[in-house]
Design an enzyme around this catalytic site. Structure first.
Site, PDB file in Angstrom:
ATOM      1  N   ASP A   1     -10.256  23.216  47.030  1.00  0.00           N
ATOM      2  CA  ASP A   1     -11.398  24.128  47.048  1.00  0.00           C
ATOM      3  C   ASP A   1     -12.542  23.427  47.774  1.00  0.00           C
ATOM      4  O   ASP A   1     -13.190  22.524  47.230  1.00  0.00           O
ATOM      5  CB  ASP A   1     -11.798  24.481  45.612  1.00  0.00           C
ATOM      6  CG  ASP A   1     -12.889  25.545  45.570  1.00  0.00           C
ATOM      7  OD1 ASP A   1     -13.438  25.895  46.651  1.00  0.00           O
ATOM      8  OD2 ASP A   1     -13.206  26.028  44.466  1.00  0.00           O
ATOM      9  N   LEU A   2     -12.771  23.839  49.003  1.00  0.00           N
ATOM     10  CA  LEU A   2     -13.801  23.192  49.815  1.00  0.00           C
ATOM     11  C   LEU A   2     -15.214  23.449  49.299  1.00  0.00           C
ATOM     12  O   LEU A   2     -16.157  22.749  49.682  1.00  0.00           O
ATOM     13  CB  LEU A   2     -13.684  23.653  51.266  1.00  0.00           C
ATOM     14  CG  LEU A   2     -12.605  22.963  52.099  1.00  0.00           C
ATOM     15  CD1 LEU A   2     -12.386  23.680  53.413  1.00  0.00           C
ATOM     16  CD2 LEU A   2     -12.973  21.509  52.334  1.00  0.00           C
TER      17      LEU A   2
ATOM     18  N   GLY B   1     -10.020  27.645  61.990  1.00  0.00           N
ATOM     19  CA  GLY B   1     -10.301  28.915  62.650  1.00  0.00           C
ATOM     20  C   GLY B   1     -11.475  29.656  62.046  1.00  0.00           C
ATOM     21  O   GLY B   1     -11.512  30.896  62.046  1.00  0.00           O
ATOM     22  N   TYR B   2     -12.462  28.922  61.523  1.00  0.00           N
ATOM     23  CA  TYR B   2     -13.643  29.544  60.948  1.00  0.00           C
ATOM     24  C   TYR B   2     -14.599  30.034  62.042  1.00  0.00           C
ATOM     25  O   TYR B   2     -14.510  29.621  63.199  1.00  0.00           O
ATOM     26  CB  TYR B   2     -14.413  28.547  60.081  1.00  0.00           C
ATOM     27  CG  TYR B   2     -13.629  27.955  58.938  1.00  0.00           C
ATOM     28  CD1 TYR B   2     -12.773  28.722  58.150  1.00  0.00           C
ATOM     29  CD2 TYR B   2     -13.763  26.609  58.624  1.00  0.00           C
ATOM     30  CE1 TYR B   2     -12.080  28.170  57.095  1.00  0.00           C
ATOM     31  CE2 TYR B   2     -13.070  26.035  57.564  1.00  0.00           C
ATOM     32  CZ  TYR B   2     -12.225  26.825  56.808  1.00  0.00           C
ATOM     33  OH  TYR B   2     -11.538  26.270  55.763  1.00  0.00           O
TER      34      TYR B   2
ATOM     35  N   ARG C   1     -20.930  23.709  57.486  1.00  0.00           N
ATOM     36  CA  ARG C   1     -21.553  23.985  56.184  1.00  0.00           C
ATOM     37  C   ARG C   1     -20.660  23.544  55.030  1.00  0.00           C
ATOM     38  O   ARG C   1     -21.150  23.173  53.963  1.00  0.00           O
ATOM     39  CB  ARG C   1     -21.878  25.471  56.062  1.00  0.00           C
ATOM     40  CG  ARG C   1     -22.980  25.933  56.987  1.00  0.00           C
ATOM     41  CD  ARG C   1     -23.549  27.280  56.565  1.00  0.00           C
ATOM     42  NE  ARG C   1     -22.568  28.344  56.630  1.00  0.00           N
ATOM     43  CZ  ARG C   1     -22.339  29.071  57.721  1.00  0.00           C
ATOM     44  NH1 ARG C   1     -23.000  28.808  58.853  1.00  0.00           N
ATOM     45  NH2 ARG C   1     -21.447  30.045  57.713  1.00  0.00           N
TER      46      ARG C   1
ATOM     47  N   GLY D   1     -14.734  39.971  64.847  1.00  0.00           N
ATOM     48  CA  GLY D   1     -13.901  40.622  65.845  1.00  0.00           C
ATOM     49  C   GLY D   1     -12.439  40.421  65.526  1.00  0.00           C
ATOM     50  O   GLY D   1     -12.095  39.659  64.621  1.00  0.00           O
ATOM     51  N   HIS D   2     -11.596  41.109  66.256  1.00  0.00           N
ATOM     52  CA  HIS D   2     -10.158  40.916  66.139  1.00  0.00           C
ATOM     53  C   HIS D   2      -9.565  40.967  67.531  1.00  0.00           C
ATOM     54  O   HIS D   2     -10.245  41.244  68.522  1.00  0.00           O
ATOM     55  CB  HIS D   2      -9.527  41.969  65.217  1.00  0.00           C
ATOM     56  CG  HIS D   2      -9.541  41.573  63.774  1.00  0.00           C
ATOM     57  ND1 HIS D   2      -8.857  40.478  63.288  1.00  0.00           N
ATOM     58  CD2 HIS D   2     -10.168  42.137  62.698  1.00  0.00           C
ATOM     59  CE1 HIS D   2      -9.048  40.381  61.978  1.00  0.00           C
ATOM     60  NE2 HIS D   2      -9.851  41.363  61.602  1.00  0.00           N
ATOM     61  N   ASP D   3      -8.273  40.711  67.602  1.00  0.00           N
ATOM     62  CA  ASP D   3      -7.544  40.624  68.862  1.00  0.00           C
ATOM     63  C   ASP D   3      -7.976  41.684  69.871  1.00  0.00           C
ATOM     64  O   ASP D   3      -8.317  41.381  71.019  1.00  0.00           O
ATOM     65  CB  ASP D   3      -6.051  40.759  68.537  1.00  0.00           C
ATOM     66  CG  ASP D   3      -5.160  40.670  69.756  1.00  0.00           C
ATOM     67  OD1 ASP D   3      -5.135  41.646  70.534  1.00  0.00           O
ATOM     68  OD2 ASP D   3      -4.469  39.662  69.929  1.00  0.00           O
TER      69      ASP D   3
ATOM     70  N   ASP E   1      -4.295  37.117  70.253  1.00  0.00           N
ATOM     71  CA  ASP E   1      -4.176  36.082  69.228  1.00  0.00           C
ATOM     72  C   ASP E   1      -3.251  34.948  69.635  1.00  0.00           C
ATOM     73  O   ASP E   1      -3.598  33.774  69.522  1.00  0.00           O
ATOM     74  CB  ASP E   1      -3.639  36.693  67.924  1.00  0.00           C
ATOM     75  CG  ASP E   1      -4.736  37.306  67.072  1.00  0.00           C
ATOM     76  OD1 ASP E   1      -5.914  37.197  67.449  1.00  0.00           O
ATOM     77  OD2 ASP E   1      -4.415  37.888  66.030  1.00  0.00           O
TER      78      ASP E   1
END
Length: 393
Positions: free
Chosen positions: A70-71, A93-94, A101, A135-137, A167
């Protein structure tokens, strides 16, 4: 189908990779490295990513191991940094700024391990006015011009190519190329670095040849009217009498002549070099294909150089004679899946394990990587120094 076993591991054996859990291109890139023999440890968060399929069926997590961290909890970032200290590569992939952060951004990681290759996978990239936007692909493909050129109808909407072009082709593959290039640099010079892989960059780059054709006047800037986008009647897909489809790619003259002969196009074949007559040629080809089933046409074109193939479904593809002969698909633990690619003569990649279950390998990784903080154990004296001296690649 079965998974071949090889005495020698893949070409990336000995390379250690930390993957911070995410979805889409990051996990696929990490899977590619794992398929090639890297020891990939996926850092899953308690509760999962919130989007995705049952972990038991998520094939993008094959050949990996998983630990739970748990980061956002006290000590979480330090545990990841303990892994980083022993790793060659990290993949995340953040959105830009999130890893920082959480305390596991490039500065923190490279401070612990100056040789680390820090791979960042995003859609928009780490900079630019849209960098922090969701966003997405399909979003990323849209602005690059790549989506706009896909589809057979110049007056209809573009065709969405699943998430394969953005992707995976524009994202994962470019991240892997960047990581491997940076890894070589790190091994030769002892210097790690950050790899900023953005789907918009990769998707634009994939259209390099088309941009050249456009500049040379050999490509119209609209879809469905060009040689490779469905506008050409001898490069496209046609329906058969049973609702199946055949794919035609008879571009070169000698292949086209074979195609026209087998299909018995007659005088209509002469329209090949006259775009004004392409509609006439298209209808002639379509009419011929409508006279037989997909299986019948497959048999007719089998073994010829006409560049014609049946369009198979995902479930049909593993049974194709050529793919079966090459073991393009393999079965592992009851799951049929694409085999690792590409192929290596001396160090072939294999499917060693099925999808990693979240947290299932925590104890094993804590032992193998000498990171007792994964299990909350107290490290023995000088454990950090001893582990740090062990080569990981």
């Amino acid at each position: 189908m079965s998974t071949a076993r090889h005495a020698r591991p893949g070409p990336l054996a000995g390379v250690r990779v930390v993957e911070l859990a995410g979805i889409g291109p990051g996990p696929f890139a990490a899977m590619l490295l794992a398929d090639l023999g890297a020891d990939v440890v996926r850092v899953d968060r308690p509760g999962g990513p919130g989007l995705g399929i049952d972990p038991a069926y998520d094939l993008t997590h094959r050949n990996k191991r998983s630990v739970l961290v748990d980061l956002k909890a006290e000590g979480g970032p330090d545990t990841v940094l303990d892994l980083v200290a022993r790793a060659d590569v990290l993949i995340e992939g953040y959105r830009p700024g999130v890893a920082e952060r959480l305390g596991v951004g490039p500065d923190a990681c490279l401070a612990r391990n100056p040789r680390l290759v820090y791979g960042r996978m995003t859609g928009w990239g780490q900079s630019g006015p849209l960098a922090h936007t969701a966003g997405h692909d399909v979003s990323y493909l849209a602005v690059t011009g790549t989506l706009g050129m896909i589809g057979p109808d110049p007056d209809g909407p573009p065709t969405v190519p699943a998430n394969l072009l953005g992707d995976y082709a524009g994202g994962s593959l470019y991240l892997v190329v960047g990581v491997l290039a940076a890894l070589r640099h790190a091994q030769e010079h002892g210097e790690g670095q950050v790899v900023d892989a953005a789907i918009v960059d990769g998707a634009a780059h994939l259209a390099m040849m088309i941009h050249g054709m456009l500049a040379a006047g050999g490509w119209q800037d609209r879809r469905g009217v060009n040689l490779l986008d469905g506008g050409c009647p001898f490069y496209g897909v046609y329906a058969t009498s049973d609702g199946g489809h055949m794919a035609v790619g008879a571009l070169e003259q000698r292949f086209y002549e074979e195609f026209a002969r087998i299909l018995a196009l007659g005088e209509a074949a002469e329209a090949r070099n006259d775009p004004a007559r392409w509609p006439e040629l298209r209808e002639a080809v379509a009419a011929r294909f409508r006279t037989r089933t997909r299986a019948e046409w497959t048999a007719v074109f089998d073994g010829t150089d006409a560049c014609v193939a049946p369009v198979l479904s995902l479930r049909e593809a593993p049974g194709h004679p050529h793919l079966a002969a090459r073991a393009t698909f393999v079965e592992h633990d009851g799951l049929v899946q694409p085999a690792p690619a590409p192929r290596f003569s001396a160090t072939p990649g294999t499917v060693r394990t099925g999808p990693a279950r979240p947290g299932a390998d925590t104890d094993e990784v804590a032992r193998d990587w000498a990171v007792p903080s994964l299990t909350g154990a107290t490290p023995p004296p000088d454990a950090d120094d001893a582990a740090a001296k062990e080569p990981s690649a």
